[in-house]
Design a protein around this motif. Structure first.
Motif, PDB file in Angstrom:
ATOM      1  N   MET A   1       0.847  -1.176   0.000  1.00 34.92           N
ATOM      2  CA  MET A   1       0.000   0.000   0.000  1.00 34.92           C
ATOM      3  C   MET A   1       0.892   1.239   0.000  1.00 34.92           C
ATOM      4  N   LYS A   2       0.491   2.220  -0.788  1.00 35.90           N
ATOM      5  CA  LYS A   2       1.235   3.469  -0.895  1.00 35.90           C
ATOM      6  C   LYS A   2       0.349   4.604  -0.381  1.00 35.90           C
ATOM      7  N   ILE A   3       0.825   5.310   0.660  1.00 35.57           N
ATOM      8  CA  ILE A   3       0.082   6.428   1.217  1.00 35.57           C
ATOM      9  C   ILE A   3       0.854   7.710   0.928  1.00 35.57           C
ATOM     10  N   GLU A   4       0.123   8.688   0.373  1.00 38.48           N
ATOM     11  CA  GLU A   4       0.725   9.986   0.086  1.00 38.48           C
ATOM     12  C   GLU A   4      -0.123  11.077   0.734  1.00 38.48           C
ATOM     13  N   PHE A   5       0.563  12.081   1.240  1.00 31.89           N
ATOM     14  CA  PHE A   5      -0.101  13.227   1.852  1.00 31.89           C
ATOM     15  C   PHE A   5       0.225  14.448   1.009  1.00 31.89           C
ATOM     16  N   LEU A   6      -0.812  15.069   0.440  1.00 28.78           N
ATOM     17  CA  LEU A   6      -0.628  16.246  -0.394  1.00 28.78           C
ATOM     18  C   LEU A   6      -0.920  17.492   0.435  1.00 28.78           C
ATOM     19  N   GLY A   7       0.031  18.413   0.435  1.00 27.26           N
ATOM     20  CA  GLY A   7      -0.158  19.616   1.221  1.00 27.26           C
ATOM     21  C   GLY A   7       0.499  20.831   0.608  1.00 27.26           C
ATOM     22  N   MET A   8       0.140  21.970   1.160  1.00 26.76           N
ATOM     23  CA  MET A   8       0.671  23.226   0.666  1.00 26.76           C
ATOM     24  C   MET A   8       0.729  24.199   1.850  1.00 26.76           C
ATOM     25  N   GLU A   9       1.872  24.860   2.017  1.00 23.11           N
ATOM     26  CA  GLU A   9       2.005  25.831   3.097  1.00 23.11           C
ATOM     27  C   GLU A   9       0.929  26.887   3.003  1.00 23.11           C
ATOM     28  N   GLY A  10       0.437  27.300   4.148  1.00 22.07           N
ATOM     29  CA  GLY A  10      -0.566  28.344   4.198  1.00 22.07           C
ATOM     30  C   GLY A  10      -1.989  27.828   4.334  1.00 22.07           C
ATOM     31  N   CYS A  11      -2.196  26.541   4.119  1.00 26.10           N
ATOM     32  CA  CYS A  11      -3.535  25.980   4.289  1.00 26.10           C
ATOM     33  C   CYS A  11      -3.734  25.636   5.763  1.00 26.10           C
ATOM     34  N   PRO A  12      -4.812  26.127   6.354  1.00 28.29           N
ATOM     35  CA  PRO A  12      -4.972  26.018   7.805  1.00 28.29           C
ATOM     36  C   PRO A  12      -5.157  24.608   8.361  1.00 28.29           C
ATOM     37  N   ASN A  13      -5.632  23.667   7.584  1.00 31.32           N
ATOM     38  CA  ASN A  13      -5.924  22.325   8.108  1.00 31.32           C
ATOM     39  C   ASN A  13      -4.824  21.309   7.858  1.00 31.32           C
ATOM     40  N   MET A  14      -3.747  21.718   7.214  1.00 32.05           N
ATOM     41  CA  MET A  14      -2.715  20.773   6.817  1.00 32.05           C
ATOM     42  C   MET A  14      -2.064  20.077   8.014  1.00 32.05           C
TER      43      MET A  14
END
Length: 99
Positions: A1-14
């Motif tokens: 299984m491959k788990i990836e977390f996509l995020g971006m600085e500045g997003c409040p819920n990251m």
């Protein structure tokens, strides 16, 4: 299984979702690495994964919460209609993926 977390600085819920994902993996007693991907870097490569929004959890390339593959590669903060998924919701979705 491959788990990836996509995020971006500045997003409040990251940060909250990142912590909830790791708590869910720990609760399931999985020894599963999570690959963290930056949406800005993905969008610069014109990768459509950037269109999912921040934060997003992918399992084997599919959104854990059912969003289809985006048609654009423009990053944004993601809106969850019922609020950001917590540990219980993430655990339930991860369990459903392996069943």
């Amino acid at each position: 299984m491959k788990i990836e977390f996509l995020g971006m600085e500045g997003c409040p819920n990251m940060s909250e979702m990142w912590e909830s994902l790791h708590a869910a993996i720990k609760e399931l007693q999985w020894n599963q690495p999570v690959n963290r991907l930056d949406l800005i870097a993905l969008s610069e490569k014109q990768d459509k994964l950037a269109g999912f929004g921040s934060p997003t959890i992918l399992v084997n390339g599919k959104d854990l919460f059912g969003s289809p593959l985006p048609v654009t590669y423009h990053p944004s903060c993601r809106y969850y209609p019922n609020g950001i998924p917590g540990i219980k919701e993430i655990v339930a979705k991860l369990k459903s993926v392996i069943e």
